[in-house]
Write a protein that holds these residues in place. Sequence first.
Motif, PDB file in Angstrom:
ATOM      1  N   ALA A  10       6.427  -5.188   0.343  1.00 40.93           N
ATOM      2  CA  ALA A  10       5.475  -5.479   1.604  1.00 40.93           C
ATOM      3  C   ALA A  10       4.154  -4.859   1.504  1.00 40.93           C
ATOM      4  O   ALA A  10       3.065  -5.595   1.713  1.00 40.93           O
ATOM      5  N   GLN A  11       4.091  -3.574   0.809  1.00 41.00           N
ATOM      6  CA  GLN A  11       2.756  -2.910   0.849  1.00 41.00           C
ATOM      7  C   GLN A  11       2.053  -3.493  -0.286  1.00 41.00           C
ATOM      8  O   GLN A  11       0.671  -3.627  -0.162  1.00 41.00           O
ATOM      9  N   LEU A  12       2.596  -3.759  -1.342  1.00 40.54           N
ATOM     10  CA  LEU A  12       1.726  -4.339  -2.640  1.00 40.54           C
ATOM     11  C   LEU A  12       1.751  -6.006  -2.817  1.00 40.54           C
ATOM     12  O   LEU A  12       0.812  -6.226  -3.636  1.00 40.54           O
ATOM     13  N   ILE A  13       2.557  -6.468  -2.221  1.00 44.14           N
ATOM     14  CA  ILE A  13       2.307  -7.820  -2.141  1.00 44.14           C
ATOM     15  C   ILE A  13       2.115  -8.643  -0.934  1.00 44.14           C
ATOM     16  O   ILE A  13       0.982  -9.322  -0.574  1.00 44.14           O
ATOM     17  N   LEU A  14       2.489  -8.397   0.167  1.00 40.98           N
ATOM     18  CA  LEU A  14       2.581  -9.162   1.349  1.00 40.98           C
ATOM     19  C   LEU A  14       1.272  -8.599   2.032  1.00 40.98           C
ATOM     20  O   LEU A  14       0.830  -9.521   2.687  1.00 40.98           O
ATOM     21  N   THR A  15       1.116  -7.252   2.146  1.00 42.60           N
ATOM     22  CA  THR A  15      -0.043  -6.750   2.855  1.00 42.60           C
ATOM     23  C   THR A  15      -1.343  -7.259   2.299  1.00 42.60           C
ATOM     24  O   THR A  15      -2.241  -7.758   3.033  1.00 42.60           O
ATOM     25  N   PRO A  16      -1.601  -7.340   1.038  1.00 43.27           N
ATOM     26  CA  PRO A  16      -2.864  -7.644   0.496  1.00 43.27           C
ATOM     27  C   PRO A  16      -2.889  -9.231   0.665  1.00 43.27           C
ATOM     28  O   PRO A  16      -4.024  -9.804   1.157  1.00 43.27           O
ATOM     29  N   PHE A  17      -1.915 -10.079   0.845  1.00 39.72           N
ATOM     30  CA  PHE A  17      -1.741 -11.649   1.083  1.00 39.72           C
ATOM     31  C   PHE A  17      -2.135 -11.747   2.292  1.00 39.72           C
ATOM     32  O   PHE A  17      -3.069 -12.534   2.811  1.00 39.72           O
ATOM     33  N   ILE A  18      -1.556 -10.912   3.198  1.00 41.95           N
ATOM     34  CA  ILE A  18      -1.949 -11.003   4.799  1.00 41.95           C
ATOM     35  C   ILE A  18      -3.251 -10.982   4.980  1.00 41.95           C
ATOM     36  O   ILE A  18      -4.131 -11.549   5.954  1.00 41.95           O
ATOM     37  N   CYS A  19      -3.845  -9.616   4.420  1.00 46.39           N
ATOM     38  CA  CYS A  19      -5.175  -8.903   4.816  1.00 46.39           C
ATOM     39  C   CYS A  19      -6.206 -10.278   4.096  1.00 46.39           C
ATOM     40  O   CYS A  19      -7.069 -10.772   5.061  1.00 46.39           O
ATOM     41  N   TRP A  20      -5.819 -10.873   3.184  1.00 50.03           N
ATOM     42  CA  TRP A  20      -6.913 -11.658   2.654  1.00 50.03           C
ATOM     43  C   TRP A  20      -6.786 -13.135   3.494  1.00 50.03           C
ATOM     44  O   TRP A  20      -7.859 -13.548   3.722  1.00 50.03           O
ATOM     45  N   VAL A  68       6.488   3.301  12.082  1.00 51.55           N
ATOM     46  CA  VAL A  68       5.100   2.576  11.626  1.00 51.55           C
ATOM     47  C   VAL A  68       5.479   1.695  10.565  1.00 51.55           C
ATOM     48  O   VAL A  68       5.246   0.640  10.481  1.00 51.55           O
ATOM     49  N   CYS A  69       5.868   2.293   9.236  1.00 49.54           N
ATOM     50  CA  CYS A  69       6.234   1.703   8.053  1.00 49.54           C
ATOM     51  C   CYS A  69       7.209   0.372   8.376  1.00 49.54           C
ATOM     52  O   CYS A  69       7.124  -0.631   7.745  1.00 49.54           O
ATOM     53  N   ASN A  70       8.414   0.883   8.967  1.00 53.06           N
ATOM     54  CA  ASN A  70       9.180  -0.132   9.140  1.00 53.06           C
ATOM     55  C   ASN A  70       8.846  -1.353   9.987  1.00 53.06           C
ATOM     56  O   ASN A  70       9.558  -2.462   9.766  1.00 53.06           O
ATOM     57  N   THR A  71       8.175  -0.883  10.924  1.00 49.55           N
ATOM     58  CA  THR A  71       7.687  -1.926  11.771  1.00 49.55           C
ATOM     59  C   THR A  71       6.708  -2.979  11.282  1.00 49.55           C
ATOM     60  O   THR A  71       6.864  -3.952  11.392  1.00 49.55           O
ATOM     61  N   TRP A  72       5.845  -2.365  10.165  1.00 43.51           N
ATOM     62  CA  TRP A  72       4.860  -3.254   9.686  1.00 43.51           C
ATOM     63  C   TRP A  72       5.739  -4.104   8.681  1.00 43.51           C
ATOM     64  O   TRP A  72       5.540  -5.201   8.436  1.00 43.51           O
ATOM     65  N   TYR A  73       6.818  -3.468   7.994  1.00 37.44           N
ATOM     66  CA  TYR A  73       7.342  -4.081   6.861  1.00 37.44           C
ATOM     67  C   TYR A  73       8.058  -5.433   7.537  1.00 37.44           C
ATOM     68  O   TYR A  73       7.886  -6.387   7.004  1.00 37.44           O
ATOM     69  N   ILE A  74       8.838  -5.236   8.637  1.00 35.53           N
ATOM     70  CA  ILE A  74       9.148  -6.336   9.390  1.00 35.53           C
ATOM     71  C   ILE A  74       8.375  -7.533   9.716  1.00 35.53           C
ATOM     72  O   ILE A  74       8.490  -8.524   9.571  1.00 35.53           O
ATOM     73  N   ALA A  75       7.437  -6.808  10.539  1.00 33.95           N
ATOM     74  CA  ALA A  75       6.087  -7.948  11.058  1.00 33.95           C
ATOM     75  C   ALA A  75       5.464  -8.517   9.751  1.00 33.95           C
ATOM     76  O   ALA A  75       5.376  -9.823   9.887  1.00 33.95           O
ATOM     77  N   SER A  76       5.535  -7.880   8.777  1.00 36.35           N
ATOM     78  CA  SER A  76       4.585  -8.655   7.493  1.00 36.35           C
ATOM     79  C   SER A  76       5.506  -9.750   7.106  1.00 36.35           C
ATOM     80  O   SER A  76       5.172 -10.643   6.419  1.00 36.35           O
ATOM     81  N   VAL A  77       7.013  -9.576   6.994  1.00 36.43           N
ATOM     82  CA  VAL A  77       7.741 -10.565   6.547  1.00 36.43           C
ATOM     83  C   VAL A  77       7.475 -11.951   7.330  1.00 36.43           C
ATOM     84  O   VAL A  77       7.547 -13.008   6.711  1.00 36.43           O
ATOM     85  N   TYR A  78       7.759 -11.677   8.742  1.00 35.85           N
ATOM     86  CA  TYR A  78       7.438 -12.959   9.689  1.00 35.85           C
ATOM     87  C   TYR A  78       6.086 -13.434   9.726  1.00 35.85           C
ATOM     88  O   TYR A  78       5.743 -14.630   9.770  1.00 35.85           O
ATOM     89  N   ILE A  79       5.015 -12.534   9.486  1.00 36.06           N
ATOM     90  CA  ILE A  79       3.521 -13.218   9.319  1.00 36.06           C
ATOM     91  C   ILE A  79       3.173 -13.954   8.235  1.00 36.06           C
ATOM     92  O   ILE A  79       2.805 -14.916   8.135  1.00 36.06           O
ATOM     93  N   GLY A 121       2.540 -13.922  18.623  1.00 29.28           N
ATOM     94  CA  GLY A 121       3.965 -14.342  18.522  1.00 29.28           C
ATOM     95  C   GLY A 121       4.728 -13.409  17.700  1.00 29.28           C
ATOM     96  O   GLY A 121       5.793 -13.001  18.192  1.00 29.28           O
ATOM     97  N   VAL A 122       4.055 -12.742  16.698  1.00 25.69           N
ATOM     98  CA  VAL A 122       5.057 -11.847  15.941  1.00 25.69           C
ATOM     99  C   VAL A 122       5.055 -10.415  16.693  1.00 25.69           C
ATOM    100  O   VAL A 122       6.373  -9.924  16.710  1.00 25.69           O
ATOM    101  N   THR A 123       3.961 -10.065  17.444  1.00 23.62           N
ATOM    102  CA  THR A 123       4.114  -8.888  18.245  1.00 23.62           C
ATOM    103  C   THR A 123       5.436  -9.050  19.442  1.00 23.62           C
ATOM    104  O   THR A 123       6.057  -8.246  19.550  1.00 23.62           O
ATOM    105  N   LEU A 124       5.382 -10.414  20.002  1.00 23.59           N
ATOM    106  CA  LEU A 124       6.386 -10.335  21.019  1.00 23.59           C
ATOM    107  C   LEU A 124       7.587 -10.597  20.332  1.00 23.59           C
ATOM    108  O   LEU A 124       8.755 -10.000  20.987  1.00 23.59           O
ATOM    109  N   LEU A 125       7.855 -11.117  19.008  1.00 24.15           N
ATOM    110  CA  LEU A 125       9.061 -11.127  18.588  1.00 24.15           C
ATOM    111  C   LEU A 125       9.588  -9.594  17.988  1.00 24.15           C
ATOM    112  O   LEU A 125      10.736  -9.315  18.099  1.00 24.15           O
ATOM    113  N   MET A 126       8.584  -8.682  17.785  1.00 25.47           N
ATOM    114  CA  MET A 126       9.019  -7.445  17.316  1.00 25.47           C
ATOM    115  C   MET A 126       9.364  -6.865  18.603  1.00 25.47           C
ATOM    116  O   MET A 126      10.337  -5.966  18.736  1.00 25.47           O
ATOM    117  N   ILE A 127       8.595  -7.083  19.628  1.00 23.19           N
ATOM    118  CA  ILE A 127       9.121  -6.019  21.071  1.00 23.19           C
ATOM    119  C   ILE A 127      10.552  -6.658  21.545  1.00 23.19           C
ATOM    120  O   ILE A 127      11.382  -5.987  21.723  1.00 23.19           O
TER     121      ILE A 127
END
Length: 375
Positions: A10-20, A68-79, A121-127
């Motif tokens: 997620a950090q090396l692939i999904l995070t840059p993609f989401i950021c862009w 924090v890392c786990n939360t972003w890992y799951i959120a990044s998948v759904y984003i 939407g993803v925030t509500l899903l995570m909650i």
Amino acid sequence: MKVFLQSIVAQLILTPFICWRGYQAIPPKKSWRIPYLLFFLLELLVFFTGFFFHSLLPDRVFITIMLVCNTWYIASVYITLAILALELIRFTHRRWPWFPAWVTKKWRSVKTACFVIITVGVTLLMIHAYRRVMFPTVTHVDIHLDKPIAGRDSLTIVMMSDLHIGEVIGKKQVQRFVAMSNRQQPDMVVLVGDIMDYESRFAEKARIEEDLRQLRAPLGTFVVYGNHEYRANRHAKTQWLQKTGATLLVDSVVMPDSAFYLIGRDDYINKERKPLRALTKELDHTKPIILLDHQPWSLAESAMNGVDLGLHGHTHYGQIWPYPLLMKAVYENPYGYSRKGNTQFYVSSGIGIAGPPYRVGTVSEMVVLHLTWDR
């Protein structure tokens, strides 16, 4: 350390993609873009702090970083899934134009609106996913046995598997599990493997064995190994389990009230565990035989050896969608009730979690089995 290896994709692939893609969607203003980029820089700083210094950090700091890392890992998948769905919609429009005129005219505003909708939407899903872990459900299952248990009209069993006591599932959660179990007023409690997550020190420091000793059941509490009992501190885990007040069954058979058999198998990970036929061959098969076996690999073996009810865990039913789809391809029965010949099975999705404290498309459950039979 394992959590960082799992989320590095997620950090090396999904995070840059989401950021862009997000950077393209937000308004081109410093008031939006600076906080946006700072968020990703801070998240990466937290991740790499945990990655490189995990062995030096105090438990409390490490657990916070891991959350924090786990939360972003799951959120990044759904984003990412949401962004890919939007990309598919855009592709269909390019091929066969169908967007209303106002969408194309206000494309910048539409992109910003999509950014906000996905974020909310993803925030509500995570909650929701977090609450599913923190507040397990009680699943009631009616089982009709072909054999009676002499001297009883029924038998109520509370089944908990995959507690994964550790960094996430701690004392408060275990106290909640115990209170939930005692409210069911069971005749017997069974803990079907993976009682601990990885390290034993979290349960030892919090003295969680004192909480498990509060489980109330006239016929007792019984526990078997899971695969996580073989990870790190194995002997310390065995000693700790023996302090919980539960009877540890390792390839052994007991008769809780002389009217039925309870078999506890060693975990499947131990290739030297006894075959099931060695545990059943001397039993009186006119009496019900209940099997505790953490991993649900041996359903046919159970049916061939006269088991009446097999209780399993391990799969978590994938825990996070779309993994339940994979579980259906891997296991004959990844979750819930099934029957093979005269043998009935229940595979629990588990009351705890492994890794991220989230469940999407699955539940954390305590199973209450209501056994009846013809008299």
